[in-house]
Design a protein around this motif. Structure first.
Motif, short mmCIF file in Angstrom:
data_model
loop_
_atom_site.label_atom_id
_atom_site.label_comp_id
_atom_site.label_asym_id
_atom_site.label_seq_id
_atom_site.Cartn_x
_atom_site.Cartn_y
_atom_site.Cartn_z
N ASP A 94 15.74 -25.07 13.85
CA ASP A 94 16.56 -23.67 12.20
C ASP A 94 15.24 -22.66 12.43
O ASP A 94 14.65 -21.45 11.85
N LEU B 278 21.91 -20.84 12.24
CA LEU B 278 22.52 -19.28 12.13
C LEU B 278 22.61 -19.17 10.22
O LEU B 278 22.27 -20.61 9.78
N ASP B 279 22.14 -18.23 9.20
CA ASP B 279 21.90 -17.68 8.21
C ASP B 279 23.26 -17.92 7.32
O ASP B 279 22.88 -18.34 6.60
N ASP B 280 24.81 -18.38 8.08
CA ASP B 280 25.26 -18.35 7.87
C ASP B 280 25.53 -19.67 7.70
O ASP B 280 27.49 -20.43 6.80
#
Length: 422
Positions: free
Chosen positions: A244, A365-367
């Motif tokens: 993360d 990833l952020d998405d």
């Protein structure tokens, strides 16, 4: 390993990368052909498997001769599916084997081999011993005078290129270890003491079972490998995981190298040995951040050598001297007075996503998606060569050695020859 999409989209860039390394670009041609075979065998298998599944429904609805014909075809299909599955497995294994042999492209490294490095900077001025009125002793003579190094008993107990650090020699390594690990923690690295024995997956995943396999010690009975650098267990530490965020580790560990192909080189003293201890930095980050992290690791290595008051230079290692995994490597080389040249004492390598693809390490990833992480490694303190550099650069005419200020809290200002101690 590289992203297979690069092989399909731009194979010429990989051929050029091979040429820059001085390697055979035909490996790329073999990979392209193997990839085509792999994909065609997968398609053939899936077509037959699809027919086999639909055949089951037809058999259930058929009667009489039609059913017998369908049953015969089902039997035939079963054999064809089995053969097609074997073909796709073999083609996949061939492709993976070839892909693992292809080095990470190194577009920014200087082209050429071991002697084609580029000097980026020189820091500090080597001492002029002639102007000081004495001939410098080498590290082994100094180590003997100080009661710090014993290679004769090392050879007696373990064989050539082994050694004992004794007295102030052992104290010096312990001081360097404590200082290096403390500095690394100050810079934000989590201290780790990793295992020195690893499974084949860890060694292969970091790229040390290809062209470097002859330099690795293997315990056949246990199928374990002695690591030549703690880069190996640190890279495998997060294998098969999704991270993360970035990770920064600094490890102290013994390192073991067969030094295959180096017979006759650096046989005197402890410059090139089969076992040594080392403090290694390791970073997990994104591909985009890896380039800045690479410069950051190099900056820490330079701070370390400045702290030890050693004259050194930084070189940009040529593509053919990078090894399998790195796209770029900066070496720091300390000045060794009796050799009249700079010798490598640390290196900083960016392996981009090459090792992570082998070890299945991904960033979240952020998405919500994932991508392979980038890994970097950098030597902070390889003990024997740093000890060599400290002894030779700090020596005085009487055989004593003046230490840098950073080591005074551990050992005082000067190491005295055995006979001169009170």
């Amino acid at each position: 390993m590289i992203d297979a999409r690069l092989l399909r989209d731009d194979p010429e860039s990989l051929r050029e990368a091979q040429r820059r390394r001085g390697e055979d670009p035909s490996l790329v041609d073999a990979l392209v052909a193997a990839d085509e075979r792999r994909r065609s065998t997968i398609a053939a298998f899936e077509a037959l498997r699809s027919e086999q599944k639909s055949m089951g429904k037809q058999v259930a609805q058929a009667q009489g001769e039609e059913k017998q014909a369908l049953l015969a075809r089902t039997k035939e299909l079963s054999a064809q599916v089995k053969a097609a599955d074997a073909d796709q497995t073999a083609a996949g294994e061939e492709f993976t084997t070839l892909l693992k042999a292809l080095p990470n492209p190194a577009p920014d490294a200087p082209p050429g081999g071991e002697d084609d490095f580029v000097v980026l900077e020189e820091v500090g001025t080597p001492r002029d011993f002639a102007a000081e009125g004495f001939e410098p002793r080498d590290h082994l003579e100094l180590g003997t005078l100080l009661g710090a190094i014993d290679v004769e008993r090392g050879a007696k107990v373990s064989g050539s290129r082994f050694y004992f650090l004794t007295g102030v020699g052992a104290q010096l390594e312990l001081a360097l270890t404590q200082l290096a690990m403390s500095k690394a923690a100050e810079w934000g690295f989590t201290p780790i003491i990793p295992p020195a024995l690893v499974k084949p997956h860890a060694m292969e995943g970091t790229g040390f079972l290809g062209q470097a396999a002859d330099d690795v010690y293997h315990l056949e009975k246990d199928d374990l490998y002695l690591v030549g650098t703690s880069e190996v267990p640190l890279a495998a530490y997060h294998s098969d995981e999704i991270l993360d965020g970035p990770r920064h580790y600094a490890a102290f560990s013994p390192c073991f190298r067969r030094e295959a192909g180096s017979h006759g080189r650096d046989t005197r003293g402890i410059v090139r040995v089969h076992w040594f201890d080392k403090v290694e930095m390791f970073v997990y980050t994104s591909l985009e951040e890896s380039y800045a992290q690479h410069e950051r690791i190099l900056g820490f290595e330079k701070q370390w050598l400045d702290l030890l008051e050693l004259p050194y230079r930084v070189i940009d290692v040529a593509a053919g001297d990078l090894g399998l995994s790195a796209v770029r490597k900066f070496d720091c080389e300390a000045w060794i007075p009796t050799q009249g040249k700079y010798r490598e004492v640390s290196s900083a390598s960016n392996c981009t996503q090459f090792q992570a693809r082998r070890l299945d390490i991904r960033n979240r990833l952020d998405d919500g998606g994932t991508e392979p992480t980038a890994t970097l490694n950098g030597t902070l303190c390889a003990m024997p060569r740093i000890i060599v550099a400290l002894l030779e650069n700090g020596q005085q005419a009487d055989g004593s050695v003046r230490l840098p200020a950073a080591l005074h809290p551990f050992l005082g200002e000067v190491l005295q020859p055995v006979g001169a101690r009170a």
